[in-house]
Motif scaffolding. Structure first.
Motif, short mmCIF file in Angstrom:
data_model
loop_
_atom_site.label_atom_id
_atom_site.label_comp_id
_atom_site.label_asym_id
_atom_site.label_seq_id
_atom_site.Cartn_x
_atom_site.Cartn_y
_atom_site.Cartn_z
N UNK A 91 -38.07 13.71 30.16
CA UNK A 91 -39.05 13.56 31.24
C UNK A 91 -40.33 12.87 30.78
N UNK A 92 -40.46 12.66 29.47
CA UNK A 92 -41.66 11.99 28.96
C UNK A 92 -42.92 12.83 29.07
N UNK A 93 -42.75 14.16 29.08
CA UNK A 93 -43.94 15.02 29.24
C UNK A 93 -44.25 15.87 28.00
N UNK A 94 -43.40 15.78 26.97
CA UNK A 94 -43.61 16.63 25.78
C UNK A 94 -44.92 16.26 25.08
N UNK A 95 -45.53 17.23 24.47
CA UNK A 95 -46.75 17.00 23.69
C UNK A 95 -46.36 16.43 22.32
N UNK A 96 -46.81 15.22 21.99
CA UNK A 96 -46.43 14.63 20.69
C UNK A 96 -47.36 15.02 19.54
N UNK A 97 -48.36 15.87 19.79
CA UNK A 97 -49.40 16.10 18.78
C UNK A 97 -48.86 16.83 17.55
N UNK A 98 -47.95 17.80 17.74
CA UNK A 98 -47.37 18.49 16.58
C UNK A 98 -46.69 17.51 15.63
N UNK A 99 -46.04 16.50 16.19
CA UNK A 99 -45.34 15.51 15.36
C UNK A 99 -46.33 14.53 14.74
N UNK A 100 -47.34 14.15 15.50
CA UNK A 100 -48.36 13.24 14.97
C UNK A 100 -49.13 13.91 13.82
N UNK A 101 -49.44 15.19 13.98
CA UNK A 101 -50.12 15.91 12.88
C UNK A 101 -49.17 16.14 11.70
N UNK A 102 -47.86 16.20 11.97
CA UNK A 102 -46.89 16.27 10.87
C UNK A 102 -46.93 14.97 10.07
N UNK A 103 -47.08 13.84 10.77
CA UNK A 103 -47.18 12.55 10.08
C UNK A 103 -48.44 12.52 9.21
N UNK A 104 -49.53 13.16 9.69
CA UNK A 104 -50.76 13.22 8.88
C UNK A 104 -50.52 14.04 7.62
N UNK A 105 -49.81 15.17 7.77
CA UNK A 105 -49.50 15.99 6.59
C UNK A 105 -48.64 15.21 5.60
#
Ligand code: ATP
Ligand code: MG
Length: 383
Positions: A310-324
């Protein structure tokens, strides 16, 4: 000067995995494009349910080989009703095999507010929850989950089941060193709170002794205290700031405490995690002797089949995983901090100078892609 090159394997996985990973991949590409001295080689591989559909197994040989040769791995999420508990091969088996094959003994989960503007989403609300900054470092491949066990219904004592909890000095030392490096990667360094049940368990008494001796001998500058697991789990609800810093603990206690602390920030969609096969690479990545610490990075949430596609998921957990991933495996602290700052600015309310963006899980209407694009836009101004 020649560019330092890192290989990053991307495992989009199932459900919302590919949607959130797409946004985190854009973030990594922007970081690489802005850098004059590093190059990131990103390559996607099949893993999880999609790999079962294509290759008949969740962790194909080619994916395992790529992961073993990579400097770091970024994963979305795997699994879903299509490959449920009654299936012969399940996606989760692939993840356990991958962790084992890569020796990922340290699991790291920060629980903090990406922006203090999110505090209203917390079940613990402002007075208690604001300013929480806990990083759980959990020993991942030892303890009671990996000890010998006996099931009930098996001779000789049919009515008896048991599990054994075993730790040795080397296992406790290496996870203590990971916790210490994570504490030192922050400025100022974080305090270490070691959690055990030393009033009852022999493994916990060894844990307490080895943690104390290792830190005293190798990291005397770090502050250390000890808590019993029952009292620590109470603090997480009553006054989580008391545990601000690195919460260092063994496998079973870490499983429970990391889930408990991850609800403080209010949404599963926000939080990253790392599983490492060594202490973080805090040395300078430009030096000849620098070696990446292999690690697997993923958001803490699952594949969320209810909202997939649906294109509604929050991508922030994955983006912050990329930062880690950049900070702990590749030694790239500056772009990691820039990503975290960009996320915070996008989430901060407008009266704090931010964008006030909220995906559906945070009560807003911003879509996965819009969130990713906004973070990329803000990040470009910070790199
Ligand atoms: P798993 O067994 O794979 O851990 P799970 O059933 O425990 O999965 P999730 O797949 O994480 O849980 O989903 C739990 C709930 O949280 C679902 O309602 C899902 O839609 C929601 N959720 C999870 N991740 C996100 C996200 N990134 N953005 C928005 N909602 C999410
Ligand atoms: Mg779950």
């Amino acid at each position: 000067m020649s560019k330092k090159s890192f290989r990053v394997v991307i495992l989009p996985g199932d459900g919302i995995g590919p949607e959130v990973v797409a946004e985190a991949t854009k973030v990594l590409e922007v970081v690489a494009a802005a850098s004059t001295d590093i190059e990131l080689k990103l390559e996607a591989h099949d893993f999880g349910g999609c790999a079962i559909d294509k290759h008949g197994l969740p962790l194909p040989e080619s994916t395992l080989k790529a992961c073993q040769e990579a400097d770091a791995i970024l994963m979305g999420s795997i699994g879903g009703p299509k490959w449920g508990v009654n299936s012969k091969v399940r996606p989760e088996q692939g993840l356990l095999s991958l962790r084992k094959a890569l020796g990922l003994y340290a699991n790291i989960r920060p629980a903090n507010f990406a922006s203090d503007s999110l505090v209203d989403n917390s079940p613990l609300k402002a007075s208690i929850a604001q300013g929480v900054n806990i990083i759980v470092v959990r020993e991942l491949i030892g303890g009671v989950y990996f000890g010998q066990r006996k099931e009930a219904g098996v001779a000789p004592q049919e009515d008896t089941a048991w599990d054994t909890m075993i730790y040795n000095v080397a296992e406790i030392q290496r996870i203590t060193r990971v916790a210490a490096q994570i504490a030192l990667a922050a400025d100022p360094p974080l305090a270490i709170h070691s959690i055990d049940k030393a009033n009852v368990l022999a493994t916990s008494r060894l844990w307490r002794k080895v943690v104390t001796e290792t830190l005293q001998a190798e990291y005397p500058q770090l502050s250390l205290d000890h808590h019993l697991v029952d009292s620590a789990s109470m603090f997480i609800v009553a006054n989580p700031r008391k545990l601000n810093g690195v919460v260092l603990t063994e496998n079973l206690f870490g499983d429970i405490l990391s889930d408990e602390s991850s609800v403080i920030p209010g949404s599963l969609g926000l939080l990253p995690s790392a599983s490492l096969a060594g202490a973080p690479s805090v040395a300078d990545y430009r030096s000849e002797s620098f070696k990446a610490t292999p690690g697997l990075y993923e958001p803490i949430h699952g594949s969320a089949p209810d909202i997939a596609g649906q294109g509604v998921a929050n991508p922030i957990g994955t983006i912050l995983s990329a930062a880690m991933l950049l900070r702990y495996s590749l030694g790239l602290d500056k772009p990691a901090t820039a990503i975290e700052t960009a996320v915070r600015k996008v989430l901060d309310n407008q009266d704090k100078g931010g964008e006030g963006f909220r995906t559906a899980d945070l009560g807003g209407t911003v879509k996965t892609k819009e969130m990713g694009e906004k973070i990329v836009e803000v990040l470009k101004g910070l790199l």
